[in-house]
Design a protein around this motif. Structure first.
Motif, PDB file in Angstrom:
ATOM      1  N   VAL A  51      55.931 139.284 -58.694  1.00 45.47           N
ATOM      2  CA  VAL A  51      56.002 138.278 -59.683  1.00 45.47           C
ATOM      3  C   VAL A  51      54.722 138.203 -60.626  1.00 45.47           C
ATOM      4  CG1 VAL A  51      55.757 135.756 -59.702  1.00 45.47           C
ATOM      5  CG2 VAL A  51      57.143 136.849 -57.763  1.00 45.47           C
ATOM      6  N   CYS A  52      53.802 138.088 -60.215  1.00 48.62           N
ATOM      7  CA  CYS A  52      52.304 138.002 -61.026  1.00 48.62           C
ATOM      8  C   CYS A  52      52.302 139.204 -61.992  1.00 48.62           C
ATOM      9  CB  CYS A  52      51.002 137.764 -60.104  1.00 48.62           C
ATOM     10  SG  CYS A  52      51.211 136.152 -59.213  1.00 48.62           S
ATOM     11  N   GLN A  53      52.851 140.345 -61.308  1.00 49.26           N
ATOM     12  CA  GLN A  53      52.699 141.633 -62.291  1.00 49.26           C
ATOM     13  C   GLN A  53      53.885 141.982 -63.109  1.00 49.26           C
ATOM     14  OE1 GLN A  53      51.080 144.579 -59.612  1.00 49.26           O
ATOM     15  NE2 GLN A  53      49.281 143.352 -59.449  1.00 49.26           N
ATOM     16  N   ALA A  54      54.849 141.250 -62.917  1.00 48.24           N
ATOM     17  CA  ALA A  54      56.173 141.351 -63.604  1.00 48.24           C
ATOM     18  C   ALA A  54      56.283 141.265 -65.028  1.00 48.24           C
ATOM     19  CB  ALA A  54      57.167 140.615 -62.832  1.00 48.24           C
ATOM     20  N   PRO A  55      56.955 141.982 -65.720  1.00 48.16           N
ATOM     21  CA  PRO A  55      57.037 141.752 -67.384  1.00 48.16           C
ATOM     22  C   PRO A  55      57.421 140.362 -67.513  1.00 48.16           C
ATOM     23  CG  PRO A  55      58.598 143.296 -66.637  1.00 48.16           C
ATOM     24  CD  PRO A  55      57.770 142.898 -65.383  1.00 48.16           C
ATOM     25  N   TRP A  56      58.061 139.687 -66.945  1.00 47.98           N
ATOM     26  CA  TRP A  56      58.668 138.401 -67.410  1.00 47.98           C
ATOM     27  C   TRP A  56      57.691 137.256 -67.080  1.00 47.98           C
ATOM     28  CZ3 TRP A  56      58.609 135.397 -63.194  1.00 47.98           C
ATOM     29  CH2 TRP A  56      58.711 135.782 -61.760  1.00 47.98           C
ATOM     30  N   TYR A  57      56.809 137.624 -66.193  1.00 45.42           N
ATOM     31  CA  TYR A  57      55.639 136.354 -65.625  1.00 45.42           C
ATOM     32  C   TYR A  57      54.694 135.941 -66.776  1.00 45.42           C
ATOM     33  CZ  TYR A  57      51.775 134.640 -63.098  1.00 45.42           C
ATOM     34  OH  TYR A  57      50.689 133.781 -62.739  1.00 45.42           O
ATOM     35  N   LEU A  82      63.376 135.774 -70.525  1.00 46.45           N
ATOM     36  CA  LEU A  82      63.446 137.258 -70.367  1.00 46.45           C
ATOM     37  C   LEU A  82      63.617 137.926 -71.570  1.00 46.45           C
ATOM     38  CD1 LEU A  82      65.907 136.627 -67.504  1.00 46.45           C
ATOM     39  CD2 LEU A  82      63.579 137.131 -67.331  1.00 46.45           C
ATOM     40  N   GLU A  83      63.209 139.209 -71.511  1.00 45.91           N
ATOM     41  CA  GLU A  83      63.368 140.094 -72.810  1.00 45.91           C
ATOM     42  C   GLU A  83      64.641 140.072 -73.494  1.00 45.91           C
ATOM     43  OE1 GLU A  83      62.523 144.649 -74.284  1.00 45.91           O
ATOM     44  OE2 GLU A  83      61.358 143.835 -72.460  1.00 45.91           O
ATOM     45  N   GLY A  84      64.948 139.823 -74.834  1.00 45.55           N
ATOM     46  CA  GLY A  84      66.038 139.843 -75.357  1.00 45.55           C
ATOM     47  C   GLY A  84      66.896 138.539 -75.285  1.00 45.55           C
ATOM     48  N   ALA A  85      66.617 137.798 -74.308  1.00 47.71           N
ATOM     49  CA  ALA A  85      67.230 136.438 -74.319  1.00 47.71           C
ATOM     50  C   ALA A  85      67.068 135.300 -75.349  1.00 47.71           C
ATOM     51  CB  ALA A  85      67.122 135.901 -72.856  1.00 47.71           C
ATOM     52  N   ALA A  86      67.911 134.632 -75.841  1.00 47.43           N
ATOM     53  CA  ALA A  86      67.697 133.565 -76.814  1.00 47.43           C
ATOM     54  C   ALA A  86      67.337 132.080 -76.179  1.00 47.43           C
ATOM     55  CB  ALA A  86      68.766 133.484 -77.584  1.00 47.43           C
ATOM     56  N   TYR A  87      67.412 132.053 -75.023  1.00 48.46           N
ATOM     57  CA  TYR A  87      67.048 130.990 -73.960  1.00 48.46           C
ATOM     58  C   TYR A  87      65.873 131.384 -72.985  1.00 48.46           C
ATOM     59  CZ  TYR A  87      69.766 133.688 -70.606  1.00 48.46           C
ATOM     60  OH  TYR A  87      70.225 134.740 -69.792  1.00 48.46           O
ATOM     61  N   ALA A  88      65.292 130.178 -72.628  1.00 47.87           N
ATOM     62  CA  ALA A  88      64.191 130.166 -71.454  1.00 47.87           C
ATOM     63  C   ALA A  88      64.962 130.207 -70.043  1.00 47.87           C
ATOM     64  CB  ALA A  88      63.317 129.025 -71.813  1.00 47.87           C
TER      65      ALA A  88
END
Length: 159
Positions: A51-57, A82-88
């Motif tokens: 979690v804490c080291q994930a790119p999405w965190y 998330l990378e490339g997403a137009a939404y949260a």
């Protein structure tokens, strides 16, 4: 009512804060209606790594509520893009059992949604639920989330 609303970023996102986030996330995940009681992580180190080291965190998108009198972490709402997403994506919102009924889940989710709008610059937020989690579904419907068809997860267990 004596609660501090803050984020992991504001708290410095250090190991002590991450341990508190892990404990709160673990407790509220295990206690969510419709869950199977299985832990999501194999301990703090696994949580920190996955979690804490994930790119999405995003520490600024990890909202927490701390009771000022006791220092207890009592509610949270985690949001990211998330990378490339137009939404949260709102990953998890939870309130410790002893603090439910005070609208803390609703209030901390507002903080997460504001972060999505003001910082991430999105106009759409998605989330997921198990069908039995009626309290969180009600909060999300109050905020304008629209129910969409879900999916089933099947798992074969070997003994």
């Amino acid at each position: 009512e004596g609660f501090q609303f803050t984020s992991m970023e504001a708290l410095g996102n250090g190991e002590e804060a991450q341990r508190n986030l892990y404990e709160l996330n673990r407790a509220t995940s295990l206690d969510s209606p419709g869950t199977d009681g299985e832990e999501d992580w194999g301990g703090f180190e696994d949580f920190q790594r996955s979690v804490c080291q994930a790119p999405w965190y995003k520490p600024a998108g990890q909202m927490v509520v701390i009771e000022q009198a006791t220092g207890k972490w009592v509610a949270m709402s985690a949001i990211t893009q998330l990378e490339g997403a137009a939404y949260a994506y709102n990953l998890h919102t939870g309130v410790a059992r002893a603090y439910r009924g005070r609208k803390l889940g609703q209030a901390v989710k507002v903080q997460a949604l504001r972060f999505a709008r003001d910082t991430l610059g999105v106009t759409e937020v998605r989330t997921h639920h198990v069908a039995q989690n009626h309290p969180m579904i009600a909060i999300d419907q109050k905020f304008g989330y629209q129910l969409a068809p879900g999916y089933f997860v099947m798992e074969k267990l070997y003994s």
